[in-house]
Design a protein around this motif. Structure first.
Motif, PDB file in Angstrom:
ATOM      1  N   MET A  40      -3.966   8.680  -7.709  1.00  0.00           N
ATOM      2  CA  MET A  40      -5.300   8.855  -7.179  1.00  0.00           C
ATOM      3  C   MET A  40      -5.829   7.511  -6.834  1.00  0.00           C
ATOM      4  SD  MET A  40      -8.427   9.808  -9.481  1.00  0.00           S
ATOM      5  CE  MET A  40      -7.792  11.661  -9.880  1.00  0.00           C
ATOM      6  N   TYR A  41      -5.086   6.526  -7.320  1.00  0.00           N
ATOM      7  CA  TYR A  41      -5.666   5.109  -6.909  1.00  0.00           C
ATOM      8  C   TYR A  41      -4.510   4.161  -6.499  1.00  0.00           C
ATOM      9  CZ  TYR A  41      -9.564   6.508  -9.969  1.00  0.00           C
ATOM     10  OH  TYR A  41     -10.776   7.168 -10.130  1.00  0.00           O
ATOM     11  N   THR A  42      -4.792   3.306  -5.573  1.00  0.00           N
ATOM     12  CA  THR A  42      -3.680   2.157  -5.209  1.00  0.00           C
ATOM     13  C   THR A  42      -4.306   0.870  -5.587  1.00  0.00           C
ATOM     14  OG1 THR A  42      -3.024   3.720  -3.312  1.00  0.00           O
ATOM     15  CG2 THR A  42      -2.488   1.234  -3.432  1.00  0.00           C
ATOM     16  N   THR A  43      -3.388   0.066  -6.394  1.00  0.00           N
ATOM     17  CA  THR A  43      -4.064  -1.288  -6.655  1.00  0.00           C
ATOM     18  C   THR A  43      -2.863  -2.204  -6.163  1.00  0.00           C
ATOM     19  OG1 THR A  43      -5.094  -0.780  -8.549  1.00  0.00           O
ATOM     20  CG2 THR A  43      -4.315  -2.988  -8.376  1.00  0.00           C
ATOM     21  N   MET A  44      -3.193  -3.270  -5.100  1.00  0.00           N
ATOM     22  CA  MET A  44      -2.059  -4.093  -4.607  1.00  0.00           C
ATOM     23  C   MET A  44      -2.539  -5.574  -4.788  1.00  0.00           C
ATOM     24  SD  MET A  44      -0.747  -1.791  -1.623  1.00  0.00           S
ATOM     25  CE  MET A  44       0.765  -2.564  -1.478  1.00  0.00           C
TER      26      MET A  44
END
Length: 234
Positions: A221-225
């Motif tokens: 659901m989320y992308t953290t980079m």
């Protein structure tokens, strides 16, 4: 033109009017009930972003931290409560009531020294901490790039988000990190947008989120980079 942002249709979530309304209501609720308001993307995302910061940037190094679109300050405050210095932290938002709400929450939590200021990131230079001569060691974005990408396009069909990556990169010290969480863009899309010759940023790492399955496809659901500005050559 960034193809990823150009394909998004404008939404009320990309308007200042919407966010002014949201934070006016949340400020009123805080005054009446003490409710700090919605945690954008939820507590788990905040915790994971804080843990990433603790794993890669020691509070002992006294980094300068800027959150772009800080809202009610939840993420920034979590970092301060984890040991980062409040006098080296700034949170900006273009909604005046978001800033008022964050200031009120900071006061109630006893977080003195942190700067919470009204600033439009796309058109204004973020203010620095007292005595700060360098740029920033850590830039944070939790949903702000998403919202900007939903803003009205100009006559040429260009999204206001197109100028964001270069502005973010210019604010980082050599060796500094840009940590972003998005619900609109995939890892590949964020890499194509932020890790470019124009920004000079390099992909550094990612944060895992629970997978979901929808329409026969599996994803998060989320992308953290995290992206890093290279150190200067000796």
């Amino acid at each position: 033109m960034d193809e990823d942002t150009s394909q998004l249709e404008p939404s009320r979530l990309g308007t200042k009017t919407h966010w002014d309304s949201v934070y006016s209501r949340e400020l009123s609720n805080f005054i009446d009930t003490g409710d700090e308001g919605e945690i954008w993307f939820g507590e788990e995302v905040v915790e994971k972003m804080v843990n990433w910061a603790l794993d890669h940037i020691s509070p002992i190094s006294r980094p300068y931290i800027l959150e772009i679109g800080a809202g009610n300050g939840t993420l920034l405050f979590a970092l301060l409560e984890a040991g980062f210095e409040s006098t080296r932290a700034v949170g900006i938002d273009y909604s005046a009531d978001a800033v008022r709400l964050a200031r009120a929450i900071a006061e109630r939590r006893g977080l003195s020294g942190v700067l919470l200021l009204e600033c439009n990131f796309l058109s204004q230079s973020p203010p620095k901490c007292s005595g700060q001569e360098q740029e920033w060691d850590l830039l944070l974005d939790k949903g702000t790039y998403d919202a900007i990408a939903l803003g009205e396009k100009d006559r040429q069909g260009i999204s206001p988000a197109v100028g964001y990556p270069a502005r973010a990169a210019a604010l980082l010290n050599p060796g500094g990190f840009f940590l972003i969480t998005s619900c609109n863009f995939t890892e590949d899309e964020l890499k194509q947008t932020f890790a470019t010759p124009a920004t000079g940023l390099l992909y550094h790492s990612r944060v895992s989120h629970p997978s979901i399955r929808f329409g026969g496809k599996t994803g998060s659901m989320y992308t953290t980079m995290a992206f890093q500005k290279p150190h200067l050559a000796p």
